[in-house]
Design a protein around this motif. Structure first.
Motif, PDB file in Angstrom:
ATOM      1  N   SER A  69       6.063   1.656   7.098  1.00  0.00           N
ATOM      2  CA  SER A  69       5.120   2.017   6.044  1.00  0.00           C
ATOM      3  C   SER A  69       3.932   2.792   6.595  1.00  0.00           C
ATOM      4  O   SER A  69       3.409   3.683   5.918  1.00  0.00           O
ATOM      5  CB  SER A  69       4.648   0.773   5.293  1.00  0.00           C
ATOM      6  N   LEU A  70       3.496   2.486   7.806  1.00  0.00           N
ATOM      7  CA  LEU A  70       2.374   3.225   8.390  1.00  0.00           C
ATOM      8  C   LEU A  70       2.747   4.683   8.623  1.00  0.00           C
ATOM      9  O   LEU A  70       1.958   5.592   8.329  1.00  0.00           O
ATOM     10  CB  LEU A  70       1.912   2.562   9.691  1.00  0.00           C
ATOM     11  N   THR A  71       3.946   4.922   9.123  1.00  0.00           N
ATOM     12  CA  THR A  71       4.421   6.286   9.337  1.00  0.00           C
ATOM     13  C   THR A  71       4.567   7.007   7.996  1.00  0.00           C
ATOM     14  O   THR A  71       4.163   8.170   7.848  1.00  0.00           O
ATOM     15  CB  THR A  71       5.760   6.281  10.089  1.00  0.00           C
ATOM     16  N   TYR A  72       5.137   6.314   7.029  1.00  0.00           N
ATOM     17  CA  TYR A  72       5.307   6.893   5.699  1.00  0.00           C
ATOM     18  C   TYR A  72       3.954   7.238   5.079  1.00  0.00           C
ATOM     19  O   TYR A  72       3.787   8.315   4.504  1.00  0.00           O
ATOM     20  CB  TYR A  72       6.085   5.928   4.802  1.00  0.00           C
ATOM     21  N   LEU A  73       2.979   6.330   5.186  1.00  0.00           N
ATOM     22  CA  LEU A  73       1.647   6.590   4.624  1.00  0.00           C
ATOM     23  C   LEU A  73       1.006   7.824   5.245  1.00  0.00           C
ATOM     24  O   LEU A  73       0.325   8.584   4.558  1.00  0.00           O
ATOM     25  CB  LEU A  73       0.730   5.383   4.837  1.00  0.00           C
ATOM     26  N   ILE A 130       0.842  -1.195   0.000  1.00  0.00           N
ATOM     27  CA  ILE A 130       0.000   0.000   0.000  1.00  0.00           C
ATOM     28  C   ILE A 130       0.883   1.252   0.000  1.00  0.00           C
ATOM     29  O   ILE A 130       0.656   2.184  -0.773  1.00  0.00           O
ATOM     30  CB  ILE A 130      -0.979  -0.004   1.193  1.00  0.00           C
ATOM     31  N   ALA A 131       1.902   1.258   0.855  1.00  0.00           N
ATOM     32  CA  ALA A 131       2.809   2.414   0.899  1.00  0.00           C
ATOM     33  C   ALA A 131       3.531   2.588  -0.434  1.00  0.00           C
ATOM     34  O   ALA A 131       3.626   3.705  -0.955  1.00  0.00           O
ATOM     35  CB  ALA A 131       3.809   2.259   2.037  1.00  0.00           C
ATOM     36  N   ASP A 132       4.034   1.494  -0.999  1.00  0.00           N
ATOM     37  CA  ASP A 132       4.738   1.573  -2.287  1.00  0.00           C
ATOM     38  C   ASP A 132       3.811   2.077  -3.390  1.00  0.00           C
ATOM     39  O   ASP A 132       4.167   2.956  -4.177  1.00  0.00           O
ATOM     40  CB  ASP A 132       5.296   0.203  -2.691  1.00  0.00           C
ATOM     41  N   SER A 133       2.621   1.514  -3.444  1.00  0.00           N
ATOM     42  CA  SER A 133       1.679   1.865  -4.507  1.00  0.00           C
ATOM     43  C   SER A 133       1.215   3.317  -4.395  1.00  0.00           C
ATOM     44  O   SER A 133       1.142   4.040  -5.391  1.00  0.00           O
ATOM     45  CB  SER A 133       0.476   0.922  -4.465  1.00  0.00           C
TER      46      SER A 133
END
Length: 181
Positions: free
Chosen positions: A115-119, A71-74
């Motif tokens: 990824s949660l922080t990045y999102l 999800i983060a990558d996309s």
């Protein structure tokens, strides 16, 4: 498990369908979804232990950990696509091999908090950008190299709101099927 059951696990909210008419009300709704999505996803997965994070959402599917990193990558790619569409004339984007990305070391092992922080930061930037667009900006577009399909900024908003719901449903349905909550 038969093909119909697998299909339901793959597409728990159905396959993406572009609205027949993309109105400002629809776009505002989807931008609002994008705004709250990181927190909603974080609330769903933050208490899952390592065993649960290593569980595939369906036979042959990605693990919860891989889904969160995907999800983060996309959505990172989506943000870049918005920028290209807004700054280049019918930008030809670069596709990426999402299945291959999901096999990389970080997708299989990294803490999901990365990824949660990045999102959270990424969606704040996306939403800020999208809320400032004009009607003309919403009609800017990019071209996908695989099928030369043209996607407008407005259409991309619709696609990524669905994308978030799609993967959220994968994880939520797994949690419910397994009785984890």
């Amino acid at each position: 498990m038969d093909a119909k059951e697998i299909e339901k696990l793959k597409y728990p909210i159905g396959k993406f369908e572009m609205p027949t008419e993309i109105t400002s009300a629809i776009l505002l709704k989807y931008i609002d979804e994008l705004e709250v999505y990181p927190g909603k996803l974080s609330n769903l997965v933050s208490d899952l232990d390592e065993q649960k994070l290593s569980t595939a959402y369906r036979p042959g599917g990605w693990t919860v950990r891989q889904l969160v990193h995907h999800i983060a990558d996309s959505h990172h790619h989506s943000y870049t696509r918005f920028k290209w569409a807004l700054t280049e004339n019918k930008a030809l984007i670069k596709a990426y091999e999402e299945k291959e990305w999901s096999k990389l070391f970080d997708a299989k092992t990294a803490p999901i908090q990365l990824s949660l922080t990045y999102l959270s930061a990424l969606h704040a930037k996306i939403v800020y950008l999208l809320r400032g667009l004009s009607d003309a900006d919403l009609n800017n577009c990019y071209t996908h190299p695989e099928d030369e399909f043209v996607v407008t900024v407005a259409e991309n908003i619709c696609k990524y709101a669905w994308h978030g719901r799609h993967h959220y449903a994968h994880i939520k349905n797994l949690i419910e099927r397994e009785g984890w909550r």
